[in-house]
Design an enzyme around this catalytic site. Sequence first.
Site, PDB file in Angstrom:
ATOM      1  CB  CYS A  63      34.559  32.292  26.824  1.00  0.00           C
ATOM      2  SG  CYS A  63      36.482  32.654  27.342  1.00  0.00           S
ATOM      3  CE1 TYR A 196      34.611  38.610  30.977  1.00  0.00           C
ATOM      4  CE2 TYR A 196      36.115  39.461  29.300  1.00  0.00           C
ATOM      5  CZ  TYR A 196      35.372  38.594  29.666  1.00  0.00           C
ATOM      6  OH  TYR A 196      34.600  37.412  29.006  1.00  0.00           O
TER       7      TYR A 196
HETATM    8  N1  LIG Z   1      43.758  33.786  30.868  1.00  0.00           N
HETATM    9  C1  LIG Z   1      42.482  33.247  30.373  1.00  0.00           C
HETATM   10  C2  LIG Z   1      41.302  33.638  30.942  1.00  0.00           C
HETATM   11  C3  LIG Z   1      40.266  32.701  30.492  1.00  0.00           C
HETATM   12  C4  LIG Z   1      38.841  33.236  31.110  1.00  0.00           C
HETATM   13  O1  LIG Z   1      38.869  34.077  32.084  1.00  0.00           O
HETATM   14  N2  LIG Z   1      37.698  32.700  30.790  1.00  0.00           N
HETATM   15  C5  LIG Z   1      36.358  32.854  31.463  1.00  0.00           C
HETATM   16  C6  LIG Z   1      35.367  32.848  30.501  1.00  0.00           C
HETATM   17  S1  LIG Z   1      35.313  34.182  29.517  1.00  0.00           S
HETATM   18  C7  LIG Z   1      36.223  31.926  32.332  1.00  0.00           C
HETATM   19  O2  LIG Z   1      36.210  30.942  32.314  1.00  0.00           O
HETATM   20  N3  LIG Z   1      35.814  32.307  33.780  1.00  0.00           N
HETATM   21  C8  LIG Z   1      35.171  31.614  34.842  1.00  0.00           C
HETATM   22  C9  LIG Z   1      35.507  32.178  35.999  1.00  0.00           C
HETATM   23  O3  LIG Z   1      36.429  33.216  36.238  1.00  0.00           O
HETATM   24  O4  LIG Z   1      35.260  31.444  36.985  1.00  0.00           O
HETATM   25  C10 LIG Z   1      42.798  32.747  29.181  1.00  0.00           C
HETATM   26  O5  LIG Z   1      42.962  33.903  28.070  1.00  0.00           O
HETATM   27  O6  LIG Z   1      42.735  31.690  28.659  1.00  0.00           O
END
Ligand SMILES: N[C@@H](CCC(=O)N[C@@H](CS)C(=O)NCC(=O)O)C(=O)O
Length: 321
Positions: A63, A196
């Site tokens: 990530c 994304y």
């Molecule tokens: N706004 C958050 C976004 C974090 C994020 O979207 N992480 C992704 C991985 S790259 C995630 O865990 N996605 C799982 C999901 O959306 O179910 C940050 O910057 O910390």
Amino acid sequence: MGHLANGKWLDEWYDTKSTGGKFARTQAQFRNWVTMDGSPGPTGSGGFIPESGRYHLYISHACPWANRTAIFRTLKGLEPHIGISVVDAYMGAEGWTFGQEAGSKPDSLLGKTRAYEIYLEANPTYTGRVTVPILWDTQLHTIVSNESADIIRMFNSAFNGLEGVTADTNFYPAELADEINAVNDPIYNDINNGVYKAGFATSTAAYEEAVTALFERLDWVEEKLSRQPYLVGDRLTEADWRLFTTLIRFDPVYVGHFKCNIRRIADYKNIYAYMKKLYQHPGVAKTINFDHIKRHYYTSHKTINPTGIVPLGPDLSDLER
Ligand SMILES: N[C@@H](CCC(=O)N[C@@H](CS)C(=O)NCC(=O)O)C(=O)O
């Protein structure tokens, strides 16, 4: 891929029906801050003072958002003070899980096997996405923050004074704050989140809009870096690390998997040299795990890559030279 609804795990892909095929990112919900005196930060409630061993960071090597926090933990000398767990690369029906993959690190703190259980530990009726990074507080037994942009700012300054953590390494100097924020916004919208928006789009119009904005913004960065070494001038700042974690994933993943293929980062002379310099910055390369990065995206997003085949290329050996 799934989410929690009133404390119940539902295995569902992102809903893009209501937005005309566009991927709409939801806001992080835990927005507290560790501050030197425990007073509330810009958002959330207070009570989170900096203490060695008190906080634990949950990340994914795949990530880009979590990678920012791992980079700050390392560069600020916080490794001895803040523990870390790393989820497996593959994100399946149960979301992020802790297993035995090479490069993963089990949840030694709470002993969970699924990341959603950490959210439930903080709030048994949580509704929303279960994302990494997660900063956990062992004392108040809750999530301090699940927003990387906030976590890197806490790491940058709130722990200064703990052994080996110094204010001299400062990626968000007050005098550059306005300039940093001014570049962060368009880079977030068009590049960090832009890849994304392109990759998760389910209509051609939404995809084309995102990719067009993405490459216009990369061209803008390329021009900037032809005049100055870093995004806000001569000084390496938070803005560079925020951009870097997207750039380093671009050629191995976003070009192919997310169809961001008008140009590669390798085709941008200045951005490529800048990315390589940041990759070779002491301590950074060990936070980058290309195996997890490639396997996560190519195997977890079955709607995009149903075969789950992970491409062999590109050749990234130049980064090590
Ligand atoms: N706004 C958050 C976004 C974090 C994020 O979207 N992480 C992704 C991985 S790259 C995630 O865990 N996605 C799982 C999901 O959306 O179910 C940050 O910057 O910390």
